[in-house]
Structures are given as structure tokens and as C-alpha cells.
Design an enzyme around this catalytic site. Structure first.
Site, PDB file in Angstrom:
ATOM      1  N   GLY A   1       0.847  -1.210   0.000  1.00  0.00           N
ATOM      2  CA  GLY A   1       0.000   0.000   0.000  1.00  0.00           C
ATOM      3  C   GLY A   1       0.873   1.246   0.000  1.00  0.00           C
TER       4      GLY A   1
ATOM      5  N   ARG B   1       0.845  -4.781  -5.529  1.00  0.00           N
ATOM      6  CA  ARG B   1       0.862  -6.028  -4.762  1.00  0.00           C
ATOM      7  C   ARG B   1       1.108  -7.097  -5.831  1.00  0.00           C
ATOM      8  NH1 ARG B   1      -0.797  -4.294   0.301  1.00  0.00           N
ATOM      9  NH2 ARG B   1      -2.444  -2.732   0.323  1.00  0.00           N
TER      10      ARG B   1
ATOM     11  N   THR C   1       4.186   2.521   5.618  1.00  0.00           N
ATOM     12  CA  THR C   1       2.807   2.006   5.655  1.00  0.00           C
ATOM     13  C   THR C   1       2.025   2.874   6.625  1.00  0.00           C
ATOM     14  OG1 THR C   1       1.362   0.187   6.403  1.00  0.00           O
ATOM     15  CG2 THR C   1       3.575   0.212   7.323  1.00  0.00           C
ATOM     16  N   ILE C   2       0.785   3.171   6.291  1.00  0.00           N
ATOM     17  CA  ILE C   2      -0.001   3.995   7.208  1.00  0.00           C
ATOM     18  C   ILE C   2      -0.361   3.226   8.485  1.00  0.00           C
ATOM     19  CG2 ILE C   2      -0.972   5.450   5.382  1.00  0.00           C
ATOM     20  CD1 ILE C   2      -3.657   3.895   5.808  1.00  0.00           C
TER      21      ILE C   2
ATOM     22  N   ASP D   1       2.253  -0.847  12.085  1.00  0.00           N
ATOM     23  CA  ASP D   1       2.143  -2.145  12.765  1.00  0.00           C
ATOM     24  C   ASP D   1       3.445  -2.938  12.725  1.00  0.00           C
ATOM     25  OD1 ASP D   1       2.083  -2.518  10.035  1.00  0.00           O
ATOM     26  OD2 ASP D   1       0.416  -3.930  10.024  1.00  0.00           O
TER      27      ASP D   1
ATOM     28  N   GLY E   1      -6.836  -0.486   8.474  1.00  0.00           N
ATOM     29  CA  GLY E   1      -6.084  -1.349   9.392  1.00  0.00           C
ATOM     30  C   GLY E   1      -6.639  -2.756   9.313  1.00  0.00           C
TER      31      GLY E   1
ATOM     32  N   SER F   1     -23.811  13.616  21.178  1.00  0.00           N
ATOM     33  CA  SER F   1     -23.476  12.767  20.034  1.00  0.00           C
ATOM     34  C   SER F   1     -22.409  11.789  20.485  1.00  0.00           C
ATOM     35  CB  SER F   1     -22.917  13.613  18.901  1.00  0.00           C
ATOM     36  OG  SER F   1     -21.689  14.197  19.302  1.00  0.00           O
TER      37      SER F   1
ATOM     38  N   GLY G   1       5.700  -2.334   3.629  1.00  0.00           N
ATOM     39  CA  GLY G   1       5.259  -2.885   4.905  1.00  0.00           C
ATOM     40  C   GLY G   1       5.783  -4.296   5.116  1.00  0.00           C
TER      41      GLY G   1
HETATM   42  N1  LIG Z   1       6.071 -14.200   1.614  1.00  0.00           N
HETATM   43  C1  LIG Z   1       6.403 -13.428   0.576  1.00  0.00           C
HETATM   44  N2  LIG Z   1       7.336 -13.831  -0.320  1.00  0.00           N
HETATM   45  C2  LIG Z   1       7.688 -13.062  -1.365  1.00  0.00           C
HETATM   46  N3  LIG Z   1       7.142 -11.861  -1.613  1.00  0.00           N
HETATM   47  C3  LIG Z   1       6.204 -11.399  -0.773  1.00  0.00           C
HETATM   48  C4  LIG Z   1       5.779 -12.151   0.367  1.00  0.00           C
HETATM   49  N4  LIG Z   1       4.818 -11.440   1.009  1.00  0.00           N
HETATM   50  C5  LIG Z   1       4.652 -10.301   0.301  1.00  0.00           C
HETATM   51  N5  LIG Z   1       5.479 -10.268  -0.768  1.00  0.00           N
HETATM   52  C6  LIG Z   1       5.586  -9.227  -1.791  1.00  0.00           C
HETATM   53  O1  LIG Z   1       5.467  -7.956  -1.180  1.00  0.00           O
HETATM   54  C7  LIG Z   1       4.377  -7.244  -1.775  1.00  0.00           C
HETATM   55  C8  LIG Z   1       3.788  -6.274  -0.806  1.00  0.00           C
HETATM   56  O2  LIG Z   1       3.207  -6.952   0.291  1.00  0.00           O
HETATM   57  P1  LIG Z   1       1.785  -6.500   0.874  1.00  0.00           P
HETATM   58  O3  LIG Z   1       1.483  -7.416   2.007  1.00  0.00           O
HETATM   59  O4  LIG Z   1       0.824  -6.410  -0.244  1.00  0.00           O
HETATM   60  O5  LIG Z   1       2.028  -4.991   1.363  1.00  0.00           O
HETATM   61  P2  LIG Z   1       2.896  -4.370   2.532  1.00  0.00           P
HETATM   62  O6  LIG Z   1       4.341  -4.484   2.176  1.00  0.00           O
HETATM   63  O7  LIG Z   1       2.461  -2.958   2.548  1.00  0.00           O
HETATM   64  O8  LIG Z   1       2.562  -5.129   3.789  1.00  0.00           O
HETATM   65  C9  LIG Z   1       3.454  -8.359  -2.226  1.00  0.00           C
HETATM   66  O9  LIG Z   1       2.565  -7.939  -3.210  1.00  0.00           O
HETATM   67  C10 LIG Z   1       4.449  -9.374  -2.794  1.00  0.00           C
HETATM   68  O10 LIG Z   1       4.933  -8.984  -4.044  1.00  0.00           O
HETATM   69  O1  LIG Z   2      -5.606  -0.508  -1.081  1.00  0.00           O
HETATM   70  P1  LIG Z   2      -5.818  -1.956  -0.817  1.00  0.00           P
HETATM   71  O2  LIG Z   2      -4.938  -2.818  -1.668  1.00  0.00           O
HETATM   72  O3  LIG Z   2      -7.261  -2.329  -0.876  1.00  0.00           O
HETATM   73  O4  LIG Z   2      -5.360  -2.281   0.666  1.00  0.00           O
HETATM   74  C1  LIG Z   2      -5.979  -1.770   1.796  1.00  0.00           C
HETATM   75  C2  LIG Z   2      -5.054  -1.971   2.968  1.00  0.00           C
HETATM   76  O5  LIG Z   2      -3.853  -1.243   2.783  1.00  0.00           O
HETATM   77  C3  LIG Z   2      -3.547  -0.504   3.944  1.00  0.00           C
HETATM   78  O6  LIG Z   2      -3.972   0.837   3.717  1.00  0.00           O
HETATM   79  C4  LIG Z   2      -2.070  -0.479   4.196  1.00  0.00           C
HETATM   80  O7  LIG Z   2      -1.617  -1.794   4.383  1.00  0.00           O
HETATM   81  P2  LIG Z   2      -0.183  -2.224   3.881  1.00  0.00           P
HETATM   82  O8  LIG Z   2       0.755  -1.141   4.276  1.00  0.00           O
HETATM   83  O9  LIG Z   2       0.097  -3.524   4.577  1.00  0.00           O
HETATM   84  O10 LIG Z   2      -0.202  -2.368   2.400  1.00  0.00           O
HETATM   85  C5  LIG Z   2      -4.385  -1.144   5.048  1.00  0.00           C
HETATM   86  O11 LIG Z   2      -4.687  -0.261   6.115  1.00  0.00           O
HETATM   87  C6  LIG Z   2      -5.605  -1.528   4.281  1.00  0.00           C
HETATM   88  O12 LIG Z   2      -6.259  -2.568   4.929  1.00  0.00           O
HETATM   89 MG   LIG Z   3       1.164  -5.066   5.334  1.00  0.00          MG
END
Ligand SMILES: Nc1ncnc2c1ncn2[C@@H]1O[C@H](COP(=O)(O)OP(=O)(O)O)[C@@H](O)[C@H]1O
Ligand SMILES: O=P(O)(O)OC[C@H]1O[C@](O)(COP(=O)(O)O)[C@@H](O)[C@@H]1O
Ligand SMILES: [Mg+2]
Length: 327
Positions: free
Chosen positions: A15, A76, A130-131, A134, A175, A220, A106
Site C-alpha cells: 500500500g 501487490r 505504511t499507514i 504495525d 487497518g 453525540s 510494509g
Molecule cells: N512471503 C512473501 N514472499 C515473497 N514476496 C512477498 C511475500 N509477502 C509479500 N510479498 C511481496 O510484497 C508485496 C507487498 O506486500 P503486501 O502485504 O501487499 O504490502 P505491505 O508491504 O504494505 O505489507 C506483495 O505484493 C508481494 O509482491
Molecule cells: O488498497 P488496498 O490494496 O485495498 O489495501 C488496503 C489496505 O492497505 C492498507 O492501507 C495499508 O496496508 P499495507 O501497508 O500492509 O499495504 C491497510 O490499512 C488496508 O487494509
Molecule cells: Mg502489510
């Protein structure tokens, strides 16, 4: 043996978060300052696989510190979760002559970075963007402060209309797995209750709290609900409360993606600048396989494997403060 770093690739993944651009700028400017060639990878890991690289001279990052989103785009990318996808990515990285990667994202992004760096021996540093705030190993992630400010602005506006009609509002914030935005914005917005994935939602006690508030002349009430709250989210809880508490005029506002946009706050710009600078300096000092964080206002490194193994610990004291102040 120490690896020599002459060319660094930078990408944003998962994200988007306000402040990612400020971080890209810091990474690029620091690299150039130390005579490193800087390259951008478009659309996170997808761009690594699809061979989408762009040169990043200093002027490429002019006029972006104040902009939300990410000029490198993000994605993603399911293919990166496969060995074949990561092999393709590594071949492209080698063909570009990139010696090291800085990934801004993230926990998912760091999971990808951790496995990729182990498989192909590529030096990687992760920066928490990441917003959700966590991630284990940092007090704050880039984008959290800006998102909170957007949420409290919305809550303040909702409060005006809620008070004018004696209404009960459920405001759903982002979240998926973490209630940190809900907790912070709930406290800062003076909410009457905060429902988060880390705690069970007890409808009975929520209803009695709202009833007490009404008896105490509250005109409210605002209940902040994190998207990942386990009993079904804001709409479902609002329906349940309405069924049991039908003299209340109940409304639901889902804030959604407006929380992810907007110009980053001063805090996020400075955090992003510090982390971007520190990430490049780390690579130049042969530090790798780590996430940079800010702990007690100092830059701090955590092994990527540890950063992805758990969430940041839940702040029980903040939850207690929220409960005490919302009587
Ligand atoms: N277990 C994993 N192995 C390899 N790549 C991963 C794995 N988990 C996530 N990724 C890669 O990282 C990208 C971002 O992860 P995502 O969970 O969507 O967002 P964030 O990094 O914000 O938590 C995924 O779309 C994928 O390309
Ligand atoms: O924009 P998307 O792909 O629907 O994802 C929404 C999710 O991304 C977030 O904004 C940020 O999450 P990540 O940083 O893990 O990508 C979450 O708060 C929310 O649940
Ligand atoms: Mg995440």
C-alpha cells in the site's frame, strides 16, 4: 568480503503511504551525494520482474517532498511470491548492474525482501512505509502521522453534524490487522469507543457505555472501528447496535482510501528523510538484511527476519487512556 556498492535500486511496494516520495528523494539525494548511481524500480516487485527501471538523477526527485503517493508507483505482486518470479527479478537486477536494493513498504514487502536477499545474496535494506504503523522494530512508520491527521479531520467534521442531530456515528478507518490508526485517531478525535482487531468487541458493554453517555448529556457519540475488527466491521456492528438501541439515529462512515492520500505532514517528511538517508549510509557501511526503524527518536536496525516475525507490541496504556477519557 565487503561488497562494493556502486549502483542502488529503490522501490516502493504494498500500500502506498504519504511520505514515500520524501523517502525516495532522501535515498536518491544521499546516494548521489556519495557518488552512487541511483535507479528506480517501477511498481514494486512487479517492475523488477517486468524489467521496468528508470534512472534517478538528482532532478528526478525535485518537487516531490510534499506529494502524497509514490512517483515510483506501487503494486501487490503475486508473482514475486514464486521462486520463478524472483529468479526473473534477479536476472533483471544483474543485467542492470544493481548492487543493492532499498525497499520501502510494509511487512509483506519485507517478507519478499528477506527471501530474495537470502536466495540471491543481494544486499537489501527495508524502510517502513505504511499507514498502519504495525511493524516491529520502529515506533513509527512513514505515512502513519499523515493518515491520522486525515482521519481526525474527518472525525472533527463528522462531530459537527453528529452533535447537531444527536446522532451516533460509526467511523471505519483502515487497518486490516492492526488497530493503531483507530487507537490514535480515536483518542485524538475524542471518540466514545474504539473497536480494534487486537481486542474482542463486547456489544453489551458498548451499548451500556453509549447509554451512559446519553444519560450524561452527551449530544453525540463517535465510535471508531478499525477495518479488521473481528466481529464484522462498522456496518455490521452499527446494525446490531441499532437493533438493540433503536431510539438512537445511527450512521456509518467508511473513510477508506482518502486516508492514504494527501500531502505528508512535517513529521512524516522528516521521518522519511532520516530513514532514507540512514538506509543508504547503512548499505555503504556494509549493513544489509535489516529494516531501519526509529526507536526513542534514534535510527535503529532490526533484522528483516525479526521485523516480519511479529507485529509491534500493542500499546495497552493508550487503550487504557482511551477508555478513561471517553467516560
Ligand atoms: N512471503 C512473501 N514472499 C515473497 N514476496 C512477498 C511475500 N509477502 C509479500 N510479498 C511481496 O510484497 C508485496 C507487498 O506486500 P503486501 O502485504 O501487499 O504490502 P505491505 O508491504 O504494505 O505489507 C506483495 O505484493 C508481494 O509482491
Ligand atoms: O488498497 P488496498 O490494496 O485495498 O489495501 C488496503 C489496505 O492497505 C492498507 O492501507 C495499508 O496496508 P499495507 O501497508 O500492509 O499495504 C491497510 O490499512 C488496508 O487494509
Ligand atoms: Mg502489510
Amino acid at each position: 568480503m565487503e561488497k562494493s556498492i556502486n549502483k542502488i535500486g529503490v522501490l516502493t511496494s504494498g500500500g502506498d503511504a504519504p511520505g514515500m516520495n520524501a523517502c525516495i528523494r532522501a535515498v536518491v539525494r544521499t546516494g548521489i551525494y556519495y557518488n552512487i548511481e541511483m535507479v528506480g524500480v517501477m511498481k514494486g516487485y512487479q517492475g523488477l520482474i517486468d524489467n521496468e527501471f528508470i534512472p534517478l538523477p538528482s532532478h528526478a526527485v525535485s518537487n516531490i517532498i510534499q506529494r502524497g503517493g509514490t512517483i515510483l508507483k506501487t503494486a501487490r505482486c503475486m508473482e514475486f511470491k514464486t521462486k520463478e518470479g524472483r529468479e526473473k527479478a534477479f536476472r533483471n537486477l544483474q543485467a542492470q548492474g544493481i548492487d543493492a536494493l532499498i525497499v520501502i513498504g510494509g511487512d509483506g514487502t519485507f517478507s519478499g525482501a528477506e527471501v530474495f536477499s537470502r536466495e540471491f545474496n543481494v544486499p537489501v535494506i527495508g524502510i517502513p512505509g505504511t499507514i498502519d504503523n504495525d511493524l516491529f522494530g520502529t515506533d513509527f512508520t512513514i505515512g502513519f502521522d499523515t493518515a491520522n491527521n486525515s482521519v481526525i479531520q474527518a472525525i472533527d467534521q463528522i462531530r459537527d453534524t453528529a452533535a447537531s442531530h444527536n446522532r451516533l456515528f460509526f467511523v471505519e478507518v483502515m487497518g486490516r490487522d492492526a488497530g493503531v490508526i483507530a487507537l490514535w485517531a480515536g483518542i485524538a478525535g475524542g471518540s466514545e469507543a474504539i473497536l480494534i482487531p487486537e481486542k474482542e468487541t463486547a456489544i453489551e458493554s458498548l451499548i451500556s457505555k453509549l447509554a451512559e453517555g446519553a444519560e450524561n448529556q452527551k449530544s453525540s457519540s463517535i465510535v471508531v472501528v478499525a477495518e479488521g475488527e473481528k466481529s464484522g466491521g462498522a456496518l455490521k456492528i452499527a446494525e446490531e447496535v441499532k437493533r438493540r438501541f433503536d431510539h438512537y439515529d445511527t450512521k456509518v462512515t467508511v473513510l477508506g482510501h482518502l486516508q492514504r492520500g494527501g500531502s505528508p505532514t512535517c513529521f512524516d517528511r522528516v521521518l522519511a528523510s532520516r530513514m532514507g538517508y540512514a538506509a543508504v549510509k547503512a548499505l555503504l557501511n556494509n549493513v544489509e538484511g535489516k529494516m531501519i526503524g526509529m526507536v526513542n527518536n534514534r535510527m535503529h536496525f532490526t533484522e528483516l527476519s525479526l521485523a516480519i516475525s511479529r507485529h509491534s507490541p500493542f500499546d495497552e496504556e493508550l487503550a487504557e487512556i482511551a477508555a478513561v477519557l471517553s467516560i
